[in-house]
Enzyme design. Structure first.
Site, PDB file in Angstrom:
ATOM      1  CB  CYS A  87       0.731   0.995   1.693  1.00 55.90           C
ATOM      2  SG  CYS A  87       2.137  -0.493   1.444  1.00 55.90           S
ATOM      3  CG  HIS A 194       3.855   3.822   3.682  1.00 56.70           C
ATOM      4  ND1 HIS A 194       2.626   3.257   4.601  1.00 56.70           N
ATOM      5  CD2 HIS A 194       4.305   2.636   3.541  1.00 56.70           C
ATOM      6  CE1 HIS A 194       2.353   2.100   4.636  1.00 56.70           C
ATOM      7  NE2 HIS A 194       3.503   1.587   4.053  1.00 56.70           N
ATOM      8  CD  GLU A 196       1.840   6.433   6.135  1.00 57.03           C
ATOM      9  OE1 GLU A 196       2.271   5.495   6.362  1.00 57.03           O
ATOM     10  OE2 GLU A 196       1.082   6.936   4.956  1.00 57.03           O
TER      11      GLU A 196
END
Length: 216
Positions: A87, A194, A196
């Site tokens: 990001c 993102h 994650e």
């Protein structure tokens, strides 16, 4: 044992990035010690570096200046240690950002980060928040191995990379304009979305990053 360092620079999302990296390593059968640190000795001896980021470009850039993290990261990546920005961590790879005034980036890739004006003009809401498809050429880069065009990443951003070199763009998405979604040059790469938070797609990309051998 692979040493993976999630760089601690008050950029946010550190714990979730570390946990996702541990999961990705376990799925690939990679023995990895994933730590969150800003210590020079730890970063210098890393096998992989990850720079998450959320919030404003200027604030995250300021965080890199603390404790001399910027030159430390520069030296480590110049030695060939693979790097992933997430990001705002990816945005910092650019030449400069225009969020809250002009702020210099790391300058690793061409282009600048500015507000997604075309998306606003098209009547789309900012921040761009949610799942968007990833457009890429299969086999063009090891980071997308195991993925198919049209799979989704999870985005949260109002600013994006503009005027990038097409050679650095591995994948893109559409949100009122073409948005670079994955970039890479040399041993440095980044994702606007993102990883994650992107479930199977994110874990696949993180696993690819852990097994990536960048070409010199």
């Amino acid at each position: 044992m692979m040493r993976v360092v999630v760089i601690d620079y008050n950029g946010g999302n550190l714990a979730s990035a570390a946990q996702a990296t541990r999961r990705a390593a376990a799925r690939r059968g990679i023995e990895a010690d994933v730590v969150i640190s800003r210590q020079e000795s730890v970063i210098e001896h890393a096998d992989r570096l990850i720079l998450p980021g959320q919030g404003a470009f200027a604030d995250c850039a300021r965080g890199l200046e603390e404790d001399n993290l910027r030159p430390l990261i520069e030296r480590a990546t110049e030695s060939g240690i693979p790097f992933m920005g997430i990001c705002v961590g990816m945005q910092l790879m650019s030449q400069y950002g225009l969020e809250h005034g002009r702020t210099e980036g790391l300058g690793w890739i061409s282009g600048h980060v500015s507000r997604m004006v075309k998306a606003e003009e098209a009547g789309l809401r900012l921040p761009h928040m949610g799942w968007n498809t990833l457009d890429f050429t299969p086999g063009a880069h090891p980071l997308t191995e195991g993925l198919s065009p049209g799979e989704h990443g999870y985005f949260v951003h109002s600013y994006a990379l503009h005027d990038a070199d097409n050679a650095d763009i591995i994948a893109s998405t559409q949100y009122g304009e073409t948005v670079p979604a994955i970039v890479a040059r040399g041993s440095r790469c980044g994702t606007q979305f993102h990883v994650e938070k992107s479930q199977e797609v994110g874990l696949t990309i993180l696993g690819n990053f852990l097994q990536w051998t960048p070409q010199p």
